[in-house]
Design an enzyme around this catalytic site. Structure first.
Site, PDB file in Angstrom:
ATOM      1  N   HIS A 173       8.777  60.860   7.979  1.00 49.21           N
ATOM      2  CA  HIS A 173       9.642  61.596   8.897  1.00 49.21           C
ATOM      3  C   HIS A 173       8.824  62.360   9.937  1.00 49.21           C
ATOM      4  O   HIS A 173       9.345  62.710  11.004  1.00 49.21           O
ATOM      5  CB  HIS A 173      10.526  62.579   8.125  1.00 49.21           C
ATOM      6  CG  HIS A 173      11.505  61.904   7.210  1.00 49.21           C
ATOM      7  ND1 HIS A 173      11.171  61.542   5.926  1.00 49.21           N
ATOM      8  CD2 HIS A 173      12.789  61.495   7.407  1.00 49.21           C
ATOM      9  CE1 HIS A 173      12.220  60.957   5.358  1.00 49.21           C
ATOM     10  NE2 HIS A 173      13.210  60.911   6.238  1.00 49.21           N
ATOM     11  N   GLU A 229      21.169  56.539   9.985  1.00 49.10           N
ATOM     12  CA  GLU A 229      21.187  55.889   8.675  1.00 49.10           C
ATOM     13  C   GLU A 229      21.501  54.400   8.776  1.00 49.10           C
ATOM     14  O   GLU A 229      20.856  53.569   8.138  1.00 49.10           O
ATOM     15  CB  GLU A 229      22.197  56.576   7.761  1.00 49.10           C
ATOM     16  CG  GLU A 229      21.890  58.021   7.435  1.00 49.10           C
ATOM     17  CD  GLU A 229      20.495  58.234   6.883  1.00 49.10           C
ATOM     18  OE1 GLU A 229      19.888  57.282   6.346  1.00 49.10           O
ATOM     19  OE2 GLU A 229      19.992  59.362   6.989  1.00 49.10           O
TER      20      GLU A 229
END
Length: 520
Positions: free
Chosen positions: A419, A333
């Site tokens: 993703h 992140e």
């Protein structure tokens, strides 16, 4: 002599002019390196690609190598309009001579600047296409869209709302100003997904810095940019700073609300230390300032995300998953923040896949850097989030093991969720670092392979540390917002050449690893 118009705008004007979040460490407009780069852009060699009198460039970042080589990153406007995909990096030798440019847009912008579709209609179309809950239009900005093919006039419509899984959405929908076609979309919310003791859920007992005021401890680390942790108390709006009567945080179990806060703090610390000690990067924005972490977000939220707008990480407690505070997820992140302040890879199509892969790569490297006995480092992403051994969010050695990611590059890769389009870059990194050692599950790709690799080629790895240094230099010096897989190959070859020499076996290994995932 050219009358090519160049202007350098001060940092304070950058956010206003370009509509971008405020960025740290923006070089001053009058910095000698910026002025040299602007002079190169004004030279005759660039007249074929830049419109005389209409294109302007704003310095956004500066990297100076140990030998004095300069790399100045610019954003571009055309007739005052932000050019999405027009950013570039000018490279100069230590003596000031031009040394090349990294850019996606190579052609003149020659378009009609009068929109057929007006802002109100563009907003309506964007809202109709938004697809998430509680959509509200925040703004509509007329831009030049130049990420792919011929530049065209468009509206960047920003819509906020909530995705179906509860993740906030801060979406950009790019609507053609000629006919309301949705040209592109991405989201600014980027997902995965005193020294005390942190009794973490995943990493055992670790040392954590905190602060004591009177008799109250606060989970805040003054040695790492004043990073701190707040709890959302299973809501989505109210933040409560983590405090305690002692400097013991958590109990290694979910029964203490402090436990996952300890994981979040530890993840921040290891990510900070990895980037600082490996690349000399002082914090996510390279300005010495820490982000902050939000835990216990929403109710049964199965995700984690980075947001530039709050400069923070947010972690859910999970419902089908375990709490989302594992070390590699934290590193993943926060790397989104690093990417946004360097290449700023747009979160859609191939650049979006490269953005996600960058976070997977660096999240993995943070895990290896920490080398925590309670969380054995590996090339699995988010394996701690599952109770079933061997299961993970993503598998870098075999991306398609998740059933959706691609092992290999193919022409339709850009249509996958970011993703999953990250797969070939993750696969490349694994092959570059580890090779095809005996017993490795990673196969090479052969012509015609898409989601599943079936080749039996052999490669010798260069080691993960060298591979990571190549990727980081490519990200910070050569990639731009619209870099494709082909561009990533060029960028990493350039980075490896800088670090190890053009005729080195390392450069040859980079080329071979890209070819092994069909990026040639």
């Amino acid at each position: 002599m050219t009358n090519f118009a160049l202007r350098a705008v001060a940092a304070a004007a950058l956010a206003l002019t370009l509509g971008a979040p405020a960025l740290a460490a923006v070089p001053a407009a009058d910095h000698p390196a910026v002025q040299r780069a602007l002079a190169h852009l004004g030279g005759t060699a660039f007249q074929a690609a830049h419109n005389s009198g209409r294109d302007s460039f704003v310095a956004r970042d500066l990297v100076v190598d140990a030998d004095g080589t300069e790399h100045v990153r610019f954003e571009r406007t055309h007739a005052g309009l932000r050019v999405i995909g027009g950013d570039l990096v000018v490279h100069s030798q230590a003596d000031g001579r031009f040394n090349g440019v990294s850019q996606t847009l190579r052609n003149l912008i020659q378009i009609d600047l009068k929109p057929v579709v007006l802002a109100k209609a563009a907003k309506g179309e964007a809202l109709a296409q938004f697809g998430a809950q509680n959509g509200a239009v925040q703004s509509a900005e007329l831009v030049v869209y130049a990420r792919e093919g011929k530049p065209q006039l468009a509206w960047d419509v920003r819509v906020n709302g909530v995705r179906t899984d509860g993740t906030p959405s801060q979406a950009h929908l790019i609507v053609a100003a000629a006919d309301k076609t949705l040209l592109d979309r991405w989201d600014d919310i980027q997902t995965i997904d005193d020294v005390g003791t942190g009794k973490t859920l995943y990493s055992g007992n670790v040392s954590l810095h905190d602060q004591l005021s009177g008799s109250t401890y606060t989970l805040k680390d003054s040695t790492r940019g004043n990073h701190y942790v707040v709890t959302m108390n299973n809501g989505t709006s109210t933040e409560t700073t983590l405090t305690g009567a002692d400097n013991i945080w958590g109990n290694n179990a979910e029964s203490s609300s402090e436990t996952v806060a300890a994981d979040a703090a530890y993840g921040q610390n290891m990510t900070w230390d990895y980037f600082l000690n490996t690349f000399g990067r002082n914090g996510i924005a390279n300005d010495g300032k820490g982000a902050y972490s939000r835990v216990h977000y929403s109710s049964n939220y199965d995700n984690a995300y980075w947001s530039d707008s709050c400069f923070c990480m947010t972690y859910g407690d999970g419902s089908t998953l375990n709490p989302l505070v594992s070390l590699d997820v934290a590193g993943h992140e926060m790397t989104h923040g690093v990417t946004s302040r360097t290449a700023n890879l747009t979160y859609s199509r191939e650049s979006g896949g490269l953005n996600e892969a960058t976070s997977d790569i660096m999240g993995t490297m943070v895990e290896y850097y920490a080398n925590n006995a309670s969380d054995t480092p590996d090339y699995l992403i988010g394996e701690e989030l599952y109770s079933t051994a061997g299961k993970a969010l993503r598998y870098m050695a075999q991306p398609n093991k998740d059933g959706a990611s691609a092992d290999c590059w193919y022409s339709g890769l850009r249509l996958l969720d970011v993703h999953y389009s990250s797969g070939p870059a993750n696969h490349f990194f694994y092959l570059l670092a580890e090779g095809t050692t005996a017993g490795s599950p990673s196969k090479t790709c052969v012509s015609g392979n898409k989601k599943t690799a079936s080749g039996t080629g052999t490669l010798t790895g260069i080691g993960r540390d060298k591979a990571a240094k190549i990727w980081y230099r490519a990200l910070t010096v050569y990639m731009t917002s619209s870099t494709t897989y082909a561009g990533a190959r060029t960028a990493t070859i350039s980075a490896a050449t800088d670090l190890y020499g053009a005729s080195s076996t390392t450069v040859a290994a980079v080329k071979a690893a890209w070819s092994a995932v069909l990026v040639n």
